[in-house]
Enzyme design. Structure first.
Site, PDB file in Angstrom:
ATOM      1  N   TYR A  14      16.015   1.518 -80.532  1.00  0.00           N
ATOM      2  CA  TYR A  14      16.121   0.133 -80.067  1.00  0.00           C
ATOM      3  C   TYR A  14      16.013   0.175 -78.549  1.00  0.00           C
ATOM      4  O   TYR A  14      15.407   1.087 -77.995  1.00  0.00           O
ATOM      5  CB  TYR A  14      17.456  -0.419 -80.606  1.00  0.00           C
ATOM      6  CG  TYR A  14      17.768  -1.856 -80.349  1.00  0.00           C
ATOM      7  CD1 TYR A  14      16.826  -2.855 -80.580  1.00  0.00           C
ATOM      8  CD2 TYR A  14      19.036  -2.235 -79.902  1.00  0.00           C
ATOM      9  CE1 TYR A  14      17.131  -4.184 -80.367  1.00  0.00           C
ATOM     10  CE2 TYR A  14      19.351  -3.568 -79.684  1.00  0.00           C
ATOM     11  CZ  TYR A  14      18.393  -4.541 -79.912  1.00  0.00           C
ATOM     12  OH  TYR A  14      18.702  -5.861 -79.695  1.00  0.00           O
TER      13      TYR A  14
ATOM     14  N   ARG B  93       5.202 -11.058 -76.074  1.00  0.00           N
ATOM     15  CA  ARG B  93       6.125 -10.822 -74.952  1.00  0.00           C
ATOM     16  C   ARG B  93       7.134  -9.776 -75.389  1.00  0.00           C
ATOM     17  O   ARG B  93       8.263 -10.086 -75.747  1.00  0.00           O
ATOM     18  CB  ARG B  93       6.842 -12.113 -74.547  1.00  0.00           C
ATOM     19  CG  ARG B  93       7.606 -11.990 -73.228  1.00  0.00           C
ATOM     20  CD  ARG B  93       8.709 -13.009 -73.130  1.00  0.00           C
ATOM     21  NE  ARG B  93       9.723 -12.846 -74.162  1.00  0.00           N
ATOM     22  CZ  ARG B  93      10.744 -11.982 -74.086  1.00  0.00           C
ATOM     23  NH1 ARG B  93      10.872 -11.180 -73.046  1.00  0.00           N
ATOM     24  NH2 ARG B  93      11.627 -11.916 -75.069  1.00  0.00           N
TER      25      ARG B  93
ATOM     26  N   LYS C  41      14.407  -3.347 -84.897  1.00  0.00           N
ATOM     27  CA  LYS C  41      15.422  -4.356 -85.210  1.00  0.00           C
ATOM     28  C   LYS C  41      15.941  -4.191 -86.642  1.00  0.00           C
ATOM     29  O   LYS C  41      17.143  -4.319 -86.903  1.00  0.00           O
ATOM     30  CB  LYS C  41      14.835  -5.766 -85.036  1.00  0.00           C
ATOM     31  CG  LYS C  41      14.579  -6.169 -83.602  1.00  0.00           C
ATOM     32  CD  LYS C  41      15.835  -6.658 -82.919  1.00  0.00           C
ATOM     33  CE  LYS C  41      15.540  -7.140 -81.512  1.00  0.00           C
ATOM     34  NZ  LYS C  41      16.713  -7.679 -80.829  1.00  0.00           N
TER      35      LYS C  41
ATOM     36  N   GLU D 206      10.874 -12.672 -83.163  1.00  0.00           N
ATOM     37  CA  GLU D 206      11.222 -11.705 -82.121  1.00  0.00           C
ATOM     38  C   GLU D 206      10.077 -11.539 -81.125  1.00  0.00           C
ATOM     39  O   GLU D 206       8.918 -11.318 -81.498  1.00  0.00           O
ATOM     40  CB  GLU D 206      11.519 -10.350 -82.780  1.00  0.00           C
ATOM     41  CG  GLU D 206      12.255  -9.386 -81.908  1.00  0.00           C
ATOM     42  CD  GLU D 206      13.704  -9.789 -81.660  1.00  0.00           C
ATOM     43  OE1 GLU D 206      14.131  -9.678 -80.506  1.00  0.00           O
ATOM     44  OE2 GLU D 206      14.386 -10.189 -82.618  1.00  0.00           O
ATOM     45  N   ASP D 207      10.389 -11.675 -79.841  1.00  0.00           N
ATOM     46  CA  ASP D 207       9.465 -11.365 -78.744  1.00  0.00           C
ATOM     47  C   ASP D 207       8.162 -12.165 -78.799  1.00  0.00           C
ATOM     48  O   ASP D 207       7.066 -11.627 -78.635  1.00  0.00           O
ATOM     49  CB  ASP D 207       9.187  -9.859 -78.692  1.00  0.00           C
ATOM     50  CG  ASP D 207      10.373  -9.091 -78.123  1.00  0.00           C
ATOM     51  OD1 ASP D 207      11.420  -9.714 -77.908  1.00  0.00           O
ATOM     52  OD2 ASP D 207      10.260  -7.879 -77.897  1.00  0.00           O
TER      53      ASP D 207
ATOM     54  N   ASP E 191      15.689 -14.624 -82.147  1.00  0.00           N
ATOM     55  CA  ASP E 191      16.694 -13.768 -81.521  1.00  0.00           C
ATOM     56  C   ASP E 191      16.659 -13.855 -80.012  1.00  0.00           C
ATOM     57  O   ASP E 191      17.695 -13.791 -79.349  1.00  0.00           O
ATOM     58  CB  ASP E 191      16.493 -12.324 -81.982  1.00  0.00           C
ATOM     59  CG  ASP E 191      17.594 -11.395 -81.474  1.00  0.00           C
ATOM     60  OD1 ASP E 191      18.771 -11.794 -81.549  1.00  0.00           O
ATOM     61  OD2 ASP E 191      17.282 -10.304 -80.995  1.00  0.00           O
ATOM     62  N   ASP E 192      15.470 -13.997 -79.415  1.00  0.00           N
ATOM     63  CA  ASP E 192      15.368 -14.042 -77.951  1.00  0.00           C
ATOM     64  C   ASP E 192      16.023 -15.294 -77.387  1.00  0.00           C
ATOM     65  O   ASP E 192      16.626 -15.253 -76.318  1.00  0.00           O
ATOM     66  CB  ASP E 192      13.900 -13.985 -77.521  1.00  0.00           C
ATOM     67  CG  ASP E 192      13.203 -12.752 -78.044  1.00  0.00           C
ATOM     68  OD1 ASP E 192      13.614 -11.648 -77.680  1.00  0.00           O
ATOM     69  OD2 ASP E 192      12.267 -12.893 -78.854  1.00  0.00           O
TER      70      ASP E 192
ATOM     71  N   ASN F 195      15.564  -6.437 -69.888  1.00  0.00           N
ATOM     72  CA  ASN F 195      15.166  -5.146 -70.461  1.00  0.00           C
ATOM     73  C   ASN F 195      13.685  -4.897 -70.228  1.00  0.00           C
ATOM     74  O   ASN F 195      12.925  -5.842 -70.037  1.00  0.00           O
ATOM     75  CB  ASN F 195      15.440  -5.143 -71.983  1.00  0.00           C
ATOM     76  CG  ASN F 195      16.904  -5.006 -72.303  1.00  0.00           C
ATOM     77  OD1 ASN F 195      17.589  -4.193 -71.738  1.00  0.00           O
ATOM     78  ND2 ASN F 195      17.392  -5.837 -73.221  1.00  0.00           N
TER      79      ASN F 195
END
Length: 604
Positions: free
Chosen positions: A130, A183, A201, A272-273, A295-296, A446
């Protein structure tokens, strides 16, 4: 399917979830011989007993010695520690990729052993599977690729997804994590190489939430890439075309979501992303029709909100004082706006309980400085947090971070900018002069190089009394005289497994803001007053299953209270309604999968 074996026994590091006495029930397989050895779901390597070798046609295909699960475990850990020793002094990125490779090889070969190793050593291995190593893996994924994991739906598959979804071999799927690779962390558009994020994840879901790995699905939605370097790379494995936009893009996502609902109507989908415009667009498009969350936006927001509420406790103030906290958020992307939206919702929730008119003192900064109502071409998503000139204490539109911090003296400075080092010496010294009795600095971007500052810099320039959190893992800071500057990792890992598991076990039709708020408040309340006074806002990753059980139970209770729960498998809504808080936590715990070899029986 391997039967779940669950109980709790202590070891020297943290709580383990297994029983040494329980005997797992048999698992029916349709394979024999080498096909068994090549299937990581069922392969036990040299752990097959003689009776299984006979009935499964494995005699002669394995060395004669039978090696126990515990011996296999010890052998792998010895290999891993040997790798650590042999790579000392090598560049950090080379060491990280070497560690990822050895874990990935085990994952490809023997899932049961892989997940047991992961669960028991989650503090060591979470940074490998992760954040932050997963970012490095995604950057190099086309070169690292050896065998497929998950599913790939591309723009070329339009009109075929409803049939493609049935190519996945598992009859039931509980959890799907999907990305379009636009992203990836703070690294930008990585196209199809972003598949590493859903894989990582879902490994966390298995380790932290006890999701059965046979019932999870990582998905890459490949709609092209605008990354010219990837398009020129001969090793790149994705579509060689510019990213789809507008209605063409949404039509692809729509088709995928409908395909999922058709085959697995109870599956939870985690986005996600996705780049900001599509992150918000898809969240609003699907959240009232599917059991899904982003989640972001929502996971990051929940973890940040829990940290802010923890910082309030560290100041000796009740969490209901959130509306009086002066918070400066640097970064107006999906994560930054998600934090602000959730914080405002939390204030409204608290105000609803005591009748106070909800107000807030939140300030938003993007690459062009402080956002005010005077901003031209103001992004609609940021507009609710643009301040009126009379609310900025004389600060003008576009004021930089140093000016804002010096003038406002905020309680919390929260970085989600994706720009490493943006909290420089000037900014940190200004935070040291905050009006707060215990200023909080969150450098949450991150991977590691994108952190707004390091903890060493924060404690050096802002003072020893601060509360500090980062997105990536850092070591605690030695302040001298026996004092320690605690580094909290504001990691989504504390929340998203519990959100997904709680939604699953409640049978929730949707994932609401109230469910997310309940998860964040549960995390904020998890630490003891003593830990909070020492500057510890988040628990040890080593206790992640305990945390996830509590968070998951909070989500279950909120789903029931909100009338969205329908029950899960053999636990109906009536039973959920009758459960106490403690009983709900126990229900979540006993629903967690744990890896152990099951006897295999061949079905002819």
């Amino acid at each position: 399917m391997r039967r779940v074996v669950r109980s709790v026994a202590a070891n020297h590091r943290h709580t383990r979830w297994f029983s040494t006495a329980a005997i797992p029930g048999p698992c029916i397989v349709q394979k024999r011989g080498a096909d068994i050895l090549h299937d990581p779901w069922f392969n036990k390597d040299t752990g097959f007993p003689l009776t299984e070798r006979d009935r499964l046609g494995l005699r002669g295909l394995l060395p004669p010695r039978i090696v126990s699960f515990e011996q296999q475990y010890a052998r792998f850990m010895e290999s891993y520690r040997s790798l650590e020793k042999n790579t000392e002094g090598q560049p950090d990125h080379a060491v990280a990729l070497a560690k990822w490779r050895i874990l990935n090889r085990l994952h490809d070969r023997n899932e049961t052993l892989y997940y047991r190793v992961l669960i028991d050593n989650i503090e060591d291995f979470a940074p490998i599977i992760y954040t932050p190593t997963v970012g490095l893996v995604c950057q190099n994924y086309s070169g690292l690729f050896r065998r497929p994991r998950g599913m790939y739906f591309s723009a070329k598959d339009k009109g075929e997804m409803m049939s493609m979804i049935y190519n996945w071999p598992a009859q039931s799927v509980d959890m799907i994590v999907i990305t379009d690779g636009s992203r990836i962390l703070g690294l930008g558009d990585l196209g199809v190489q972003g598949i590493g994020i859903p894989i990582g994840k879902l490994d966390v879901y298995v380790a932290a939430a006890g999701m059965n790995p046979q019932r999870v699905l990582p998905v890459m939605l490949d709609v092209g890439t605008s990354n010219q370097e990837l398009l020129k790379n001969p090793l790149y494995l994705g579509l060689r075309q510019p990213r789809l936009e507008g209605e063409e893009y949404l039509a692809i996502v729509d088709e995928f979501m409908e395909a999922v609902r058709t085959r697995w109507p109870k599956a939870i989908v985690q986005f996600e992303d996705f780049q900001m415009k599509w992150a918000f667009e898809t969240l609003e498009r699907y959240r009232k029709k599917f059991c899904m969350f982003n989640d972001d936006i929502q996971g990051t927001a929940g973890v940040a909100l829990a940290g802010i509420l923890g910082a309030l406790r560290a100041q000796g103030r009740p969490m209901t004082d959130l509306m009086r906290q002066k918070v400066v958020v640097v970064g107006a992307g999906s994560a930054g706006l998600g934090v602000l939206n959730m914080a405002v919702q939390a204030i409204s929730r608290m105000a609803g309980a005591n009748g106070v008119c909800p107000k807030h003192q939140f300030y938003l900064i993007d690459k062009d400085g402080l956002i005010t109502k005077e901003r031209k071409n103001l992004d609609p998503s940021a507009a609710p947090f643009a301040r009126h000139p009379e609310e900025t204490d004389g600060l003008k539109e576009g004021a930089n971070i140093v000016e804002v911090v010096r003038k406002l003296k905020p309680d919390v400075l929260l970085g989600l900018s994706g720009r490493g080092g943006i909290f420089n010496e000037e900014v940190l010294k200004a935070m040291g002069e905050s009006d707060s009795p215990r200023p909080a600095i969150f450098a949450m971007s991150n991977p590691t190089l994108n952190a707004e500052c390091t903890p060493a810099e924060a404690f050096k320039y802002a003072g020893e009394n601060i509360v500090f959190a980062s997105g990536s893992p850092f070591q605690n800071v030695d302040l001298g005289n026996g004092k320690v500057g605690h580094v909290n990792q504001a990691n989504n890992m504390y929340l998203f497994p519990g959100i997904g598991l709680g939604a699953l076990l409640s049978g929730a039709r949707l994932i609401t803001d109230d469910m997310l708020q309940a998860a964040a408040e549960c995390l904020a309340s998890y630490m003891t007053d003593k830990e909070i006074s020492e500057g510890v806002l988040y628990p040890s990753i080593g206790s992640i299953r305990e945390i996830t059980a509590e968070v998951g139970a909070a989500v279950v209770r909120e789903a029931v209270a909100g009338g969205l729960a329908e029950g899960h498998r053999d636990v109906g809504l009536k039973e959920l309604r009758c459960m106490s808080k403690e009983e709900t936590v126990e229900y979540v715990k006993r629903s967690m999968w744990f890896p152990i070899y099951s006897p295999l029986v061949h079905s002819k």
